[in-house]
Scaffold this motif. Structure first.
Motif, PDB file in Angstrom:
ATOM      1  N   TYR A 159      -5.970   6.102  -5.058  1.00 55.11           N
ATOM      2  CA  TYR A 159      -5.721   6.420  -3.618  1.00 55.11           C
ATOM      3  C   TYR A 159      -7.227   6.976  -2.980  1.00 55.11           C
ATOM      4  CZ  TYR A 159      -0.937   6.971  -4.780  1.00 55.11           C
ATOM      5  OH  TYR A 159       0.370   6.508  -5.110  1.00 55.11           O
TER       6      TYR A 159
ATOM      7  N   HIS B 240       0.824  -1.258   0.129  1.00 50.03           N
ATOM      8  CA  HIS B 240       0.047  -0.045  -0.014  1.00 50.03           C
ATOM      9  C   HIS B 240       0.885   1.095  -0.044  1.00 50.03           C
ATOM     10  CE1 HIS B 240      -3.208  -2.781   1.503  1.00 50.03           C
ATOM     11  NE2 HIS B 240      -2.220  -3.495   1.824  1.00 50.03           N
TER      12      HIS B 240
ATOM     13  N   VAL C 195      -1.012  -1.186  -4.218  1.00 46.79           N
ATOM     14  CA  VAL C 195      -0.227  -1.168  -5.071  1.00 46.79           C
ATOM     15  C   VAL C 195      -0.332  -2.573  -6.036  1.00 46.79           C
ATOM     16  CG1 VAL C 195       2.229  -1.135  -5.841  1.00 46.79           C
ATOM     17  CG2 VAL C 195       1.494   0.446  -3.832  1.00 46.79           C
TER      18      VAL C 195
ATOM     19  N   ILE D 297      -2.296   3.408  -9.070  1.00 47.29           N
ATOM     20  CA  ILE D 297      -2.909   3.240  -7.818  1.00 47.29           C
ATOM     21  C   ILE D 297      -4.099   4.139  -7.739  1.00 47.29           C
ATOM     22  CG2 ILE D 297      -2.175   3.716  -5.512  1.00 47.29           C
ATOM     23  CD1 ILE D 297       0.798   3.306  -6.185  1.00 47.29           C
TER      24      ILE D 297
END
Length: 357
Positions: free
Chosen positions: A250, A222, A242, A248
Motif C-alpha cells: 500500500y 487495486h 492486488v 499488497i
C-alpha cells in the motif's frame, strides 16, 4: 487558522477536505483537518465500520438504510468536544469549512460561545445538498454556502483542483476503464465490471475485500488498505495493486489520492455518481459512465454531468454500442471546462474571485 471539518462516513466528503487543505497550504495558508469520528467513542466507530461492510456487500441494504442513518454528532464524547473548542480558541481559528452537515450542531454550539464567531463555509461536494446537509439546522449560524457543482443552475461555481498538473492527453491514456463503487464500494459496479470484461474491455477495478477479486483477463485490481480509516491520520487512503500470491504493498501520495491517477490514465470511470467522483472526473478530464445512484443527490449529480456532456448513463452508452468516440468528446468538453473554473482554495484565502461555468 482555517479548520476543515470532514467525516469518515464517506471518502467523497473526507478526501475533498484533504485536497482543500493541500491546496491552501500551497498558498502559504494555515489550515488543518478534523474528522468527526475522532470525537466518537470507540464502540460507535466500530458500528460505523460494520455498517460500511454491510452497505458494500449488499447495495439493497445501503439503499434501505440511507434514510435512517443516525446523526453521529449526538454520540460525541463531551470531553473531546471541549478539547476541540479549546484548540480552536487557542489556535486562533477564524474560519470553519464544513463538508458534512453532521458537524453543524457542534459548530453552532461553539459559535454561541464566541463574542466574534468564526466565519462558517458549508462546502457542498454534491450538486444539491447531501442528506447530512439537508437535515442540518443552520438557522442560528451565519453560513456561506460554497458549491462545487450546482444542479439547479447547471454550473460549476468553483472547485478544488485535485492536482495542479494538466490532465493527461487522450493519446497518452491506456484504453482502460476505471470501475469502482465510491469510498464504501457500493452499487452495481462489480456486476458491470464482469460484463465489461466479458466484452473485452481492459479494466482497473477498485476492490474492497479479497472476495471482490476475480481471475479475469485484462483486469487489474487495486485495494484500499482495509485497516485504514480516515480518523487514524490526515493522509490519503493507502492504495495497493492486488497481485495473486503476493502481499499488497500500500502506498499513497502527498499531493492527492492514488485513485485519481487511475482515473487520469483511463478513458472513462464507471461508477455511481458521487460528488467525489465528479471532482475526479473534472480534474482528470475523464468522463463518467453512471451506474445506479445512491440517493437523490447522486441522481442530480448524474443529471448535471450528463447535461454538460461530461458523462453518460451506462444504459445509454450500452445502447450506443459502448462507443469510445463518445467518451473522447466528453473528455474534450471536460478539458475546456477546467480552464474556467474558479479555485475554491484561492477564494478561501482571498487570492481569487468567484465565477461559474
Amino acid at each position: 487558522m482555517i479548520e476543515v471539518l470532514t467525516s469518515g462516513v464517506a471518502l467523497g466528503v473526507h478526501v475533498p477536505g484533504l485536497l482543500l487543505a493541500r491546496r491552501v497550504r500551497e498558498q502559504g495558508g494555515d489550515i488543518r483537518v478534523t474528522v468527526l469520528e475522532r470525537l466518537l467513542p470507540e464502540q460507535k466507530r466500530v458500528t460505523t465500520e460494520k455498517m460500511k461492510w454491510a452497505f458494500h456487500r449488499d447495495f439493497r441494504v445501503a439503499l434501505a438504510g440511507r434514510g435512517i442513518a443516525a446523526d453521529p454528532s449526538k454520540a460525541v464524547e463531551e470531553e473531546a468536544v471541549e478539547e476541540l473548542f479549546r484548540s480552536w480558541r487557542g489556535g486562533g481559528v477564524h474560519t470553519l469549512v464544513v463538508f458534512s452537515g453532521f458537524w453543524l450542531p457542534i459548530v453552532a454550539r461553539y459559535a454561541a460561545r464566541c463574542d466574534r464567531p468564526p466565519r462558517v463555509h458549508v462546502c457542498h461536494v454534491d450538486s444539491v445538498p447531501s442528506p447530512s446537509l439537508r437535515r442540518a439546522d443552520t438557522s442560528g449560524l451565519d453560513v456561506t454556502h460554497v458549491r462545487l457543482a450546482d444542479a439547479e443552475n447547471g454550473t460549476i461555481p468553483c472547485s478544488i483542483p485535485v492536482s495542479r498538473e494538466p490532465a493527461p492527453a487522450w493519446s497518452e491514456r491506456e484504453q482502460r476503464l476505471l470501475v469502482h463503487g465510491g469510498g464504501w464500494g457500493m452499487g452495481t459496479y462489480r456486476e458491470q465490471a464482469r460484463r465489461l470484461s466479458a466484452l473485452g474491455f481492459a479494466l482497473d477495478v477498485i476492490a474492497y475485500e479479497a472476495q471482490d477479486v476475480l481471475d479475469a483477463p485484462r483486469v487489474r485490481y487495486h485495494m484500499v488498505d482495509p485497516d485504514w480509516h480516515p480518523w487514524l491520520d490526515d493522509g490519503y487512503p493507502p492504495l495497493g495493486r492486488v497481485r495473486p500470491g503476493r502481499p499488497i504493498r500500500y502506498t499513497r501520495g502527498a499531493d492527492h489520492h492514488s485513485s485519481f491517477d487511475l482515473a487520469g490514465a483511463a478513458i472513462a470511470t464507471v461508477s455511481k455518481p458521487g460528488g467525489g467522483t465528479l471532482l475526479d472526473s473534472l480534474w482528470s478530464a475523464t468522463p463518467v459512465v453512471f451506474l445506479k445512484p445512491f440517493g437523490d443527490h447522486e441522481r442530480r449529480n448524474a443529471e448535471l454531468w450528463e447535461g454538460k456532456g461530461f458523462g453518460i448513463p451506462f444504459e445509454r452508452w450500452e445502447g450506443n454500442g459502448f462507443a469510445v468516440d463518445e467518451l473522447h468528446e466528453a473528455h474534450l468538453r471536460l478539458l475546456d471546462a477546467t480552464a474556467n473554473v474558479p479555485d475554491y482554495s484561492g477564494i478561501l484565502t482571498g487570492r481569487t474571485g468567484e465565477g461559474a461555468v
